[in-house]
Motif scaffolding. Structure first.
Motif, short mmCIF file in Angstrom:
data_model
loop_
_atom_site.label_atom_id
_atom_site.label_comp_id
_atom_site.label_asym_id
_atom_site.label_seq_id
_atom_site.Cartn_x
_atom_site.Cartn_y
_atom_site.Cartn_z
N PRO A 121 28.98 3.93 -47.48
CA PRO A 121 29.20 2.79 -48.36
C PRO A 121 29.07 1.46 -47.63
O PRO A 121 29.26 1.37 -46.42
N ALA A 122 28.75 0.42 -48.38
CA ALA A 122 28.62 -0.94 -47.83
C ALA A 122 29.25 -1.92 -48.80
O ALA A 122 29.24 -1.71 -50.01
N PHE A 123 29.77 -3.01 -48.26
CA PHE A 123 30.44 -4.02 -49.09
C PHE A 123 29.41 -4.87 -49.84
O PHE A 123 28.30 -5.09 -49.36
N VAL A 124 29.84 -5.36 -51.01
CA VAL A 124 28.98 -6.22 -51.82
C VAL A 124 29.69 -7.55 -52.08
O VAL A 124 30.92 -7.65 -51.95
N ASN A 125 28.94 -8.56 -52.45
CA ASN A 125 29.48 -9.89 -52.68
C ASN A 125 30.46 -9.88 -53.85
O ASN A 125 30.21 -9.24 -54.89
N PRO A 126 31.59 -10.58 -53.72
CA PRO A 126 32.51 -10.70 -54.87
C PRO A 126 31.87 -11.50 -55.99
O PRO A 126 30.90 -12.24 -55.77
N LEU A 127 32.41 -11.36 -57.19
CA LEU A 127 31.86 -12.02 -58.38
C LEU A 127 32.90 -12.98 -58.95
O LEU A 127 34.08 -12.64 -59.08
N ILE A 128 32.46 -14.19 -59.29
CA ILE A 128 33.35 -15.21 -59.84
C ILE A 128 32.91 -15.54 -61.27
O ILE A 128 31.84 -16.15 -61.47
N PRO A 129 33.70 -15.18 -62.29
CA PRO A 129 33.38 -15.58 -63.67
C PRO A 129 33.56 -17.09 -63.82
O PRO A 129 34.46 -17.68 -63.22
N GLU A 130 32.71 -17.70 -64.65
CA GLU A 130 32.76 -19.16 -64.80
C GLU A 130 33.07 -19.63 -66.21
O GLU A 130 33.13 -20.83 -66.45
N SER A 131 33.26 -18.72 -67.13
CA SER A 131 33.53 -19.13 -68.51
C SER A 131 34.41 -18.07 -69.16
O SER A 131 34.53 -16.95 -68.64
N PRO A 132 35.01 -18.37 -70.31
CA PRO A 132 35.81 -17.35 -71.01
C PRO A 132 34.99 -16.11 -71.36
O PRO A 132 35.50 -14.98 -71.30
N GLU A 133 33.72 -16.31 -71.72
CA GLU A 133 32.87 -15.16 -72.05
C GLU A 133 32.65 -14.27 -70.83
O GLU A 133 32.69 -13.03 -70.92
N GLU A 134 32.42 -14.90 -69.68
CA GLU A 134 32.21 -14.13 -68.46
C GLU A 134 33.51 -13.46 -68.01
O GLU A 134 33.48 -12.33 -67.49
N GLU A 135 34.63 -14.12 -68.20
CA GLU A 135 35.92 -13.51 -67.87
C GLU A 135 36.16 -12.29 -68.73
O GLU A 135 36.72 -11.29 -68.27
N GLU A 136 35.72 -12.34 -70.00
CA GLU A 136 35.87 -11.18 -70.88
C GLU A 136 34.98 -10.03 -70.42
O GLU A 136 35.41 -8.86 -70.44
N LEU A 137 33.76 -10.33 -69.98
CA LEU A 137 32.88 -9.29 -69.46
C LEU A 137 33.49 -8.66 -68.21
O LEU A 137 33.44 -7.43 -68.03
N PHE A 138 34.04 -9.49 -67.33
CA PHE A 138 34.64 -8.97 -66.10
C PHE A 138 35.87 -8.11 -66.43
O PHE A 138 36.07 -7.05 -65.83
N ARG A 139 36.67 -8.57 -67.38
CA ARG A 139 37.85 -7.80 -67.78
C ARG A 139 37.43 -6.46 -68.38
O ARG A 139 38.05 -5.42 -68.13
N GLN A 140 36.35 -6.47 -69.15
CA GLN A 140 35.86 -5.22 -69.73
C GLN A 140 35.39 -4.27 -68.64
O GLN A 140 35.55 -3.05 -68.74
#
Length: 448
Positions: A222-241
């Motif tokens: 395994p290898a590490f990957v870049n973290p992801l930062i949501p920038e809007s409520p829609e993106e936060e919902e996708l990340f939460r899903q």
């Protein structure tokens, strides 16, 4: 679940509109990452998507050079991060890609995607989605200091594919889009959508969720990957899903029938089905007869064999996951067609786990079986296993789950043995997880 899936289709449709959602940040429209999928996936012509993947990984199109290329990738180990904290965070828009399949504007491309019923081969769409998902993850994890990516990104799981439309035209352009929607330490969830041109507008057709994993440059760990930062409520919902999806998969795995006994309700279901097959004339547990309009599960099987040639290899010189999905889908479609007596339409693809890679030169054995039916729905399970040319030992590589809809009501399927009863319950669980019930249209027709 249906409302959520339709909302995701609507959300990602909005992401295609300039000036909104993830398309923001592309200052020059001509520099947007738009590739022609047909060139990428054609076994003859070089494709922009597949070419881009080869460029990122640093592999040759020549089979004879693959060992040398893999040796050169060992030198990329120094670019691997020691921890996720050492990697710069990325946004969803950083991995956003659009891919055009110009079936309408370039009719010479249609034959590869065309069925005899003048519809689109869904198996080809599965191949395209697999290639796109890998490329999206490389966009998320790109290392500017290295000419080639030190990561080996492979498909781990097809979590879900839901159809938003029941028919596809081979005479209208298709557009794919997608981006990374959730990130763990070494894994990434990718949301992809498919749209087809209707008039002057691309309308949603399909919503897919894939899970990819990152491994080191030699594809050994395994290898590490870049973290992801949501920038809007829609993106936060996708990340939460994405977080919810991970939890659901863990729960589903923990309660697998291979690990735990069926629930009380499921045991009752199986016992009632068993009683319904007892011959009332003999009053014996050994005398079994089928109820009206029913088929024994053991009589719903089809099998196939594929020799895995180098032509079907991926950028890491294993058999392309999209090829495996296409072959499994086509066998599953044939099984549903043979069982239901009419042409089925795929409604959902669920929980495809890539357990082991398939080596070039392997013998690929596919076994398809109807494991659950209800009204005009047919749940098909395809089991994939491989054996080397030198060894007769078989190993399971994949299990595929497809939900089809027939244009007429289909027979009930009944298990005869305990093992088949477990397959029945597993199929019922996957059927019940389907999030988008589809109603047939009058222009219904489909083939693999």
């Amino acid at each position: 679940m249906r409302r959520l899936a339709l909302r995701l289709c609507t959300l990602n449709k909005e992401l295609l509109i300039p000036g909104r959602g993830l398309t923001q940040g592309f200052q020059n429209p001509e520099k947007q990452r738009v590739f022609h999928m047909h060139e990428a996936c054609s076994p003859i012509h070089v494709n922009h998507v597949r070419d881009k993947l080869r460029e990122i990984v640093g592999v040759s199109t020549n089979w004879r050079d693959h060992m040398k290329a893999m040796e050169e990738r060992k030198l990329l180990q120094s670019f691997l991060a020691k921890s996720q904290e050492g990697l710069p965070p990325r946004r969803m828009k950083d991995s956003y890609i659009e891919v055009l399949l110009p079936l309408g504007s370039q009719p010479e491309l249609r034959e590869k995607y065309l069925t005899v019923q003048n519809t689109i081969r869904f198996g080809r769409i599965l191949e395209d989605l697999d290639s796109l998902g890998v490329l999206i993850c490389y966009m998320h994890t790109r290392v500017h200091a290295a000419k080639m990516s030190p990561l080996s990104i492979v498909t781990a799981l097809v979590d879900k594919i839901d159809m938003c439309k029941t028919s596809l035209s081979p005479e209208q352009d298709i557009k794919f889009s997608g981006h990374v929607s959730w990130v763990g330490k070494t894994s990434m969830e990718v949301k992809m959508q498919m749209f087809q041109l209707h008039g002057n507008e691309f309308c949603p057709v399909l919503d897919a969720t894939f899970v990819m994993v990152a491994r080191d440059s030699e594809n050994k760990g395994p290898a590490f990957v870049n973290p992801l930062i949501p920038e809007s409520p829609e993106e936060e919902e996708l990340f939460r899903q994405g977080e919810l999806n991970k939890g659901r998969r863990v729960t589903f795995s923990a309660t697998s029938l291979l690990k735990m006994a069926p629930s009380a309700e499921e045991r009752t279901t199986i016992h009632e089905m068993f009683l319904n097959t007892l011959d009332p004339k003999t009053v014996s547990f050994r005398s079994r007869v089928l109820p009206p309009n029913a088929v024994w599960m053991e009589n719903s099987k089809l099998k196939s064999l594929e020799v895995c040639h180098p032509q079907e290899r991926n950028i890491f010189n294993r058999i392309f996951g999209g090829f495996l999905m296409r072959k499994a889908y086509e066998l599953g479609w044939a099984t549903a067609c043979n069982f239901g007596g009419s042409r089925p339409f795929v409604v959902a693809v669920d929980d495809i786990m890539f357990q082991k890679p398939v080596e070039v030169g392997s013998l690929l054995f596919l076994s398809s079986q109807v494991c659950f039916t209800k009204d005009n729905y047919i749940q098909v399970r395809v089991h994939s296993e491989v054996a080397s040319l030198e060894s007769k030992e078989h190993m399971t590589t994949n299990v595929f789950h497809f939900t089809f809809m027939s244009e007429k009501e289909v027979p009930l399927v009944f298990p005869r043995t305990y093992g088949e009863s477990m397959l029945y319950l597993d199929g019922k669980r996957h059927f019940n997880s389907m999030s988008v019930p589809v109603k047939l249209r009058k222009d219904f027709s489909e083939a693999p």
